[in-house]
Scaffold this motif. Structure first.
Motif, PDB file in Angstrom:
ATOM      1  N   ALA A  43     -15.382  62.037 -47.858  1.00 11.56           N
ATOM      2  CA  ALA A  43     -13.991  61.727 -47.521  1.00 11.56           C
ATOM      3  C   ALA A  43     -13.657  62.202 -46.111  1.00 11.56           C
ATOM      4  O   ALA A  43     -12.858  61.590 -45.414  1.00 11.56           O
ATOM      5  CB  ALA A  43     -13.051  62.380 -48.529  1.00 11.56           C
ATOM      6  N   ARG A  44     -14.318  63.298 -45.701  1.00 17.22           N
ATOM      7  CA  ARG A  44     -14.126  63.817 -44.342  1.00 17.22           C
ATOM      8  C   ARG A  44     -15.466  64.311 -43.822  1.00 17.22           C
ATOM      9  O   ARG A  44     -16.242  64.923 -44.568  1.00 17.22           O
ATOM     10  CB  ARG A  44     -13.087  64.938 -44.316  1.00 17.22           C
ATOM     11  CG  ARG A  44     -11.723  64.474 -44.802  1.00 17.22           C
ATOM     12  CD  ARG A  44     -10.658  65.531 -44.621  1.00 17.22           C
ATOM     13  NE  ARG A  44      -9.397  65.063 -45.184  1.00 17.22           N
ATOM     14  CZ  ARG A  44      -8.219  65.623 -44.985  1.00 17.22           C
ATOM     15  NH1 ARG A  44      -8.126  66.704 -44.203  1.00 17.22           N
ATOM     16  NH2 ARG A  44      -7.130  65.145 -45.534  1.00 17.22           N
ATOM     17  N   ARG A  64     -14.099  62.990 -38.113  1.00 16.50           N
ATOM     18  CA  ARG A  64     -13.238  62.412 -39.150  1.00 16.50           C
ATOM     19  C   ARG A  64     -12.868  63.498 -40.166  1.00 16.50           C
ATOM     20  O   ARG A  64     -12.942  63.269 -41.375  1.00 16.50           O
ATOM     21  CB  ARG A  64     -13.954  61.239 -39.821  1.00 16.50           C
ATOM     22  CG  ARG A  64     -14.380  60.125 -38.871  1.00 16.50           C
ATOM     23  CD  ARG A  64     -13.188  59.575 -38.112  1.00 16.50           C
ATOM     24  NE  ARG A  64     -13.562  58.591 -37.127  1.00 16.50           N
ATOM     25  CZ  ARG A  64     -13.389  57.287 -37.277  1.00 16.50           C
ATOM     26  NH1 ARG A  64     -12.870  56.815 -38.385  1.00 16.50           N
ATOM     27  NH2 ARG A  64     -13.737  56.459 -36.314  1.00 16.50           N
ATOM     28  N   THR A  67      -8.218  63.572 -41.512  1.00 13.33           N
ATOM     29  CA  THR A  67      -7.641  62.675 -42.517  1.00 13.33           C
ATOM     30  C   THR A  67      -8.767  62.018 -43.298  1.00 13.33           C
ATOM     31  O   THR A  67      -9.887  61.878 -42.796  1.00 13.33           O
ATOM     32  CB  THR A  67      -6.777  61.571 -41.873  1.00 13.33           C
ATOM     33  OG1 THR A  67      -7.583  60.839 -40.931  1.00 13.33           O
ATOM     34  CG2 THR A  67      -5.570  62.151 -41.157  1.00 13.33           C
ATOM     35  N   ASP A  68      -8.471  61.600 -44.519  1.00 17.44           N
ATOM     36  CA  ASP A  68      -9.505  60.990 -45.362  1.00 17.44           C
ATOM     37  C   ASP A  68      -9.987  59.671 -44.770  1.00 17.44           C
ATOM     38  O   ASP A  68      -9.185  58.849 -44.307  1.00 17.44           O
ATOM     39  CB  ASP A  68      -8.974  60.745 -46.777  1.00 17.44           C
ATOM     40  CG  ASP A  68      -8.829  62.037 -47.566  1.00 17.44           C
ATOM     41  OD1 ASP A  68      -9.193  63.110 -47.036  1.00 17.44           O
ATOM     42  OD2 ASP A  68      -8.354  61.969 -48.713  1.00 17.44           O
ATOM     43  N   PHE A  69     -11.300  59.489 -44.795  1.00 18.21           N
ATOM     44  CA  PHE A  69     -11.935  58.265 -44.318  1.00 18.21           C
ATOM     45  C   PHE A  69     -12.037  57.314 -45.505  1.00 18.21           C
ATOM     46  O   PHE A  69     -12.556  57.680 -46.561  1.00 18.21           O
ATOM     47  CB  PHE A  69     -13.330  58.595 -43.775  1.00 18.21           C
ATOM     48  CG  PHE A  69     -13.997  57.463 -43.049  1.00 18.21           C
ATOM     49  CD1 PHE A  69     -13.759  57.233 -41.704  1.00 18.21           C
ATOM     50  CD2 PHE A  69     -14.879  56.620 -43.713  1.00 18.21           C
ATOM     51  CE1 PHE A  69     -14.378  56.199 -41.030  1.00 18.21           C
ATOM     52  CE2 PHE A  69     -15.505  55.581 -43.055  1.00 18.21           C
ATOM     53  CZ  PHE A  69     -15.255  55.371 -41.706  1.00 18.21           C
ATOM     54  N   LYS A  70     -11.554  56.101 -45.339  1.00 21.33           N
ATOM     55  CA  LYS A  70     -11.598  55.124 -46.437  1.00 21.33           C
ATOM     56  C   LYS A  70     -13.044  54.837 -46.826  1.00 21.33           C
ATOM     57  O   LYS A  70     -13.884  54.571 -45.965  1.00 21.33           O
ATOM     58  CB  LYS A  70     -10.910  53.827 -46.007  1.00 21.33           C
ATOM     59  CG  LYS A  70     -10.843  52.796 -47.120  1.00 21.33           C
ATOM     60  CD  LYS A  70     -10.179  51.512 -46.659  1.00 21.33           C
ATOM     61  CE  LYS A  70     -10.200  50.486 -47.776  1.00 21.33           C
ATOM     62  NZ  LYS A  70      -9.722  49.173 -47.338  1.00 21.33           N
ATOM     63  N   ASN A  71     -13.318  54.883 -48.119  1.00 22.09           N
ATOM     64  CA  ASN A  71     -14.682  54.621 -48.577  1.00 22.09           C
ATOM     65  C   ASN A  71     -15.110  53.229 -48.138  1.00 22.09           C
ATOM     66  O   ASN A  71     -14.417  52.243 -48.399  1.00 22.09           O
ATOM     67  CB  ASN A  71     -14.774  54.752 -50.099  1.00 22.09           C
ATOM     68  CG  ASN A  71     -16.209  54.711 -50.572  1.00 22.09           C
ATOM     69  OD1 ASN A  71     -16.851  53.671 -50.560  1.00 22.09           O
ATOM     70  ND2 ASN A  71     -16.719  55.861 -50.978  1.00 22.09           N
ATOM     71  N   PRO A  72     -16.267  53.104 -47.454  1.00 19.45           N
ATOM     72  CA  PRO A  72     -16.670  51.817 -46.888  1.00 19.45           C
ATOM     73  C   PRO A  72     -17.334  50.862 -47.867  1.00 19.45           C
ATOM     74  O   PRO A  72     -17.662  49.733 -47.497  1.00 19.45           O
ATOM     75  CB  PRO A  72     -17.661  52.228 -45.793  1.00 19.45           C
ATOM     76  CG  PRO A  72     -18.267  53.495 -46.310  1.00 19.45           C
ATOM     77  CD  PRO A  72     -17.170  54.192 -47.056  1.00 19.45           C
ATOM     78  N   TRP A  97     -17.271  63.614 -51.751  1.00 16.98           N
ATOM     79  CA  TRP A  97     -16.828  62.512 -52.608  1.00 16.98           C
ATOM     80  C   TRP A  97     -16.814  62.987 -54.053  1.00 16.98           C
ATOM     81  O   TRP A  97     -17.762  63.632 -54.516  1.00 16.98           O
ATOM     82  CB  TRP A  97     -17.787  61.341 -52.429  1.00 16.98           C
ATOM     83  CG  TRP A  97     -17.495  60.117 -53.226  1.00 16.98           C
ATOM     84  CD1 TRP A  97     -16.569  59.161 -52.957  1.00 16.98           C
ATOM     85  CD2 TRP A  97     -18.185  59.675 -54.412  1.00 16.98           C
ATOM     86  NE1 TRP A  97     -16.633  58.159 -53.889  1.00 16.98           N
ATOM     87  CE2 TRP A  97     -17.623  58.456 -54.790  1.00 16.98           C
ATOM     88  CE3 TRP A  97     -19.227  60.202 -55.167  1.00 16.98           C
ATOM     89  CZ2 TRP A  97     -18.045  57.739 -55.907  1.00 16.98           C
ATOM     90  CZ3 TRP A  97     -19.665  59.498 -56.291  1.00 16.98           C
ATOM     91  CH2 TRP A  97     -19.068  58.289 -56.646  1.00 16.98           C
TER      92      TRP A  97
END
Length: 198
Positions: A43-44, A64, A67-72, A97
């Motif tokens: 997530a980060r 990153r 803020t949380d990184f959107k799961n790709p 995760w």
């Protein structure tokens, strides 16, 4: 929830200092777990490059961690390295995760590009902790496969930008050609063309 914030670094040794162009992270989609694109993608996280194994002097490629990184899902995640010269590349997960009742960090593949070539292929990988059974061994982080098949060559960041630029130029030329044809076509011909192309 203590595990969620534990640092989980994965680093690769390219064998020599090189001018890095791009770092690409390929998300995992394991076959020994319910089908989950983007399994274990943090997530980060932070991506760094260094000439030192301990990363005491490191250049940040991407941070990153705020803020949380959107799961790709299945989509590779690319970061420009701006020709930073380094021998070692590291990804550190700072927020893991959430699986079911625990937290994990997993990638299918980590690629590093120099002049369009993945120089990470087959290099040495180090990890603070890793599962070395089945398909989870750290050596598989640089084996040229995602979780299910051999990876085909994807365009680099620079190549993708050039492709987009050329596509825009072609679209502009086609639009200009259409305008010229319309300007040179009389009304009777335009009406006839519209009738026969219905």
């Amino acid at each position: 929830r203590q595990k969620v914030d534990r640092r989980r670094p994965r680093s690769i040794d390219l064998g020599q200092s090189l001018p890095l162009e791009e770092v690409r992270l390929i998300p995992a989609r394991p076959i020994d777990f319910p089908d989950t694109p983007g399994f274990g993608f943090p997530a980060r996280f932070r991506v760094e490059a260094s000439d030192n194994t301990d990363f005491t002097s490191a250049a940040t490629i991407s941070d990153r961690t705020t803020t949380d990184f959107k799961n790709p899902g299945d989509t590779p995640v690319s970061f420009s390295a701006d020709k930073k010269v380094a021998r070692f590349v590291r990804v550190t997960a700072t927020q893991l995760w959430e699986r079911t009742s625990d937290y994990v960090f997993a990638l299918a593949e980590m690629q590093v590009f120099v002049t369009g070539t993945n120089v990470a292929l087959g290099t040495a990988v180090s990890a603070l902790d890793s599962i070395e059974t089945g398909n989870w061994s750290k050596k598989f982080l640089v084996d040229g496969f995602d979780s299910r098949r051999k990876l085909t060559r994807l365009l680099s960041v620079e190549e993708s930008a050039e492709k987009d630029k050329l596509a825009a130029e072609v679209e502009a030329i086609v639009g200009k050609r259409r305008q010229l044809v319309d300007a040179m076509t009389d009304e009777a011909t335009r009406t006839e063309l519209a009738r026969v192309t219905r």
